[in-house]
Structure formats: C-alpha cells, structure tokens
Design an enzyme around this catalytic site. Sequence first.
Site, PDB file in Angstrom:
ATOM      1  N   HIS A 158     109.791  35.800  60.583  1.00 51.63           N
ATOM      2  CA  HIS A 158     109.960  34.527  59.869  1.00 51.63           C
ATOM      3  C   HIS A 158     109.289  34.503  58.497  1.00 51.63           C
ATOM      4  O   HIS A 158     108.687  33.502  58.105  1.00 51.63           O
ATOM      5  CB  HIS A 158     109.449  33.378  60.725  1.00 51.63           C
ATOM      6  CG  HIS A 158     110.313  33.083  61.922  1.00 51.63           C
ATOM      7  ND1 HIS A 158     111.647  33.424  61.985  1.00 51.63           N
ATOM      8  CD2 HIS A 158     110.021  32.474  63.107  1.00 51.63           C
ATOM      9  CE1 HIS A 158     112.142  33.027  63.155  1.00 51.63           C
ATOM     10  NE2 HIS A 158     111.191  32.463  63.851  1.00 51.63           N
ATOM     11  N   HIS A 232     114.063  25.855  62.659  1.00 52.00           N
ATOM     12  CA  HIS A 232     113.509  26.233  63.961  1.00 52.00           C
ATOM     13  C   HIS A 232     113.183  25.006  64.818  1.00 52.00           C
ATOM     14  O   HIS A 232     112.124  24.943  65.442  1.00 52.00           O
ATOM     15  CB  HIS A 232     112.258  27.087  63.765  1.00 52.00           C
ATOM     16  CG  HIS A 232     112.007  28.074  64.864  1.00 52.00           C
ATOM     17  ND1 HIS A 232     111.729  27.679  66.165  1.00 52.00           N
ATOM     18  CD2 HIS A 232     111.983  29.425  64.871  1.00 52.00           C
ATOM     19  CE1 HIS A 232     111.526  28.764  66.902  1.00 52.00           C
ATOM     20  NE2 HIS A 232     111.686  29.836  66.144  1.00 52.00           N
ATOM     21  N   GLU A 370     118.857  28.776  66.419  1.00 56.32           N
ATOM     22  CA  GLU A 370     118.629  29.108  65.015  1.00 56.32           C
ATOM     23  C   GLU A 370     119.864  29.805  64.442  1.00 56.32           C
ATOM     24  O   GLU A 370     120.101  30.981  64.707  1.00 56.32           O
ATOM     25  CB  GLU A 370     117.401  30.004  64.882  1.00 56.32           C
ATOM     26  CG  GLU A 370     116.145  29.430  65.514  1.00 56.32           C
ATOM     27  CD  GLU A 370     115.185  30.518  65.946  1.00 56.32           C
ATOM     28  OE1 GLU A 370     114.659  31.229  65.053  1.00 56.32           O
ATOM     29  OE2 GLU A 370     114.976  30.681  67.170  1.00 56.32           O
TER      30      GLU A 370
END
Length: 405
Positions: A158, A232, A370
């Site tokens: 991420h 998210h 996601e």
Amino acid sequence: MRMRGVSMRGIVIARVIALAGVAGLVACGGGTTPRTTAPSSSVTTPNQAPAIAGEPFGQVGGAEVLRYTLTNGRGMRVRILNYGGIIQSLEVPDRNGHTDNVVLGFPTLADYVAKNGSGGPYFGAIVGRYGNRIAKGAFTLDGTEYHLPINNNGNSLHGGTSGFDQKVWQASIQQGGDTVGLKLQYISPAGEMGYPGTLTTTVTYTLDQNNRLNIDYQATTDAPTVLNLTNHTYWNLAGEDTLGIYAHKLMLNADNYTPTDATQIPTGQIAPVKGTPMDFTTPTEIGARITTDDPQLMIGQGYDHNWVINRTDDTSLVKAAEVVDPASGRTLTVRTTQPGIQFYSGNFLDGKFIGTGNHAYRQGAGLALETQHFPDSPNHPEFPTTRLDPGRTYHQTTVFELGRG
C-alpha cells in the site's frame, strides 16, 4: 490485506464471540478530536435536498483535518476525512427503514494516526501510490531499479510506511443539482517512498440520490512512474456493531484469480476459480468455504486475493461484485473501470481495534473489496500495465451502490 498473526481456528471462534470493547477520547495535535458513535438503528428521515458540510476534526503535523458529512436526502449519510481520504462512516437504511453505519472505522483522528496505515487495518482510506503489494519492495522502470520501504512480510504494501492513507489532502466541496461531492488533492514529491516522478493526484467522492457513492481517481506525473490507487473501506451490511460478515452472500464477476506465493505475491498465473473455494460467480456465503483445507486460503488465513474481473474492454464501468446481507436486506453493488478486485475477509482483525460503535473488531468483522490493478504488476509484464508517463492522465472510477431488498 493484512499482517499475519491470527490462526485459522480464530475464524470459527469469531462466529460465536460477541464484539465488545471500549473507546475513549484521544488527544491529537494538542487537542481532542470529536467522537463519532454509530447510530442505534435510527429510523430514516424524510427526503431532503443533498447537502455537504465540514467540521474541524483535529490536526496532524500542524495541518488542519476536517470531517465532511455528505447527505443525499434519501437516507444515506457519509462522513469523509481529508486525512487519508478516509470514509469514517456510511449510514443507510435496511429493508425496514432502520439506519445503521455499515463500514468499519475509528472514533477519533488520533486512532487513525496511531493505528491505521502501515501494519494497521487501513480503515476506509485511499491507498497509494501503489495499492496492494510489490515484491521485495523493488521494481525496474526504463532500466533503473527503484526500492520501496518493506512493510509486509518482506514486501512493500500500500505504498510503503507512509502512504497516501497518512497524508492530509487539500479539500474542496462540490455541489450539484442532485449530487454533493468532496474533491481531494495531494501532490507527492519525486522520491517519496522511493517512487519516481512528482505525482499530482485528485480523488473525488460524489454522493447521488440513488444511494451511489462514486469515487473518481485522476493523476498526472512529470516523470515515468507506476501507480495503483484504491479505497480500503471495510463493509458490514448488517451494521458496524454486529458480529461479522460470514453470513453475507458475495458474488464476484470473475472467472479467474491470481494465486500467490507464501508471501502473498502473485505467481504470475491466471487461474480459473471453477471447482475451488475461490468461485463466487454465483452468490455464496462468505463463511461457506472459508475453513476449507485449501493452500491459497491457508496463505491468507482466509480470503485475501485478487480476482480478474470479467470484461470485454479495458475502460468501461462494469459490475465487479455484489454483496447481500439476508438479515437486513441491505445490498452493495460495486462497479469499476479497474481490471481487478481484491476481496479481503478481515482475517487479521484481532480485537485490538476499537471501532466507532465502541466495540472491538475481531476476525471477519468486515470485508474489503478493493478495486485495483493486479498486485506486483510492475514485476509482471504479462499483467495489465500500471505505468504512467508524462502527458498522460491516470483515470479510474469505482461506484459503490447501496440498496435494500
């Protein structure tokens, strides 16, 4: 997608353990941030005009953080922070008109600063520059190797240790005839978290009167780079303060998925879901096969994989997923222009996080969907490219539509 630390046995235990916990006011930036408590099955109010308003929510590094409340006049209310672009809460009615918060989140800004992000749950946040994993925190672009922070089992997750989820974004209100929106912008300097190019990113949240929350992502760069943006948010359509999501029925519009190695990096294979626990081509309870003795489920201690969305072209908005909670009647439909979707069943929530409803989130408390490009795409030329060059604009859209049956 989360750090390891919870056994498969915990998945079964989570079905019968009641969620409980306490949360308090926490100081942040020299003061206390307002506390949000999830509504207790309030009844939907009559139709009103769409509206948006901001309020102070604390400070991070001297920068003011605001919380924006978007309402559509049809019973849906969304709270979004300009810190990390975080969706803190999303309230919608069930089949009987009772309203609950259906996303997981923290009550204070200090909680997000201390617990979200690298090593944490990323509740509701925009993640980037690269959502999901890059193997060993390295990739090569035009003959130059770039190195990123390692923050997940030997890989970069991420965007690294300080990704977009931990930035204060510049915000502006968008007002339309039957919509309201929040436009967020962040400029990431060249070299931030090891990524090349100065990247200018704009993410716009728009709420309409059909209970659709549209997320529009755009970005430009001054040098070749790689980019993969997503959101998210964790969903629990029964209500944020309920036991979990194993009884939810999930449909994924995907005949294939990308298997991973033991560190959750794709092997490069595009594998069919038919005949495996990964088959959600027809609505299936999330808990129906989650304890199956399957090597891929063992790696993620549940579902934490990228599915390849069925599509006929590279740019159209197509249905990627649909979730139904039979108890409340609430539904969630996800449409996107992205090629993939990561379904994560909240496997590593371990009771350490106290949510907006003042209780602990345990395994399976929420699910993430996601929309994205595939994990580790910069190291897999066979995957859809995540390269962005100067003079071109990255543009992706995802729509979350809430309904009730």
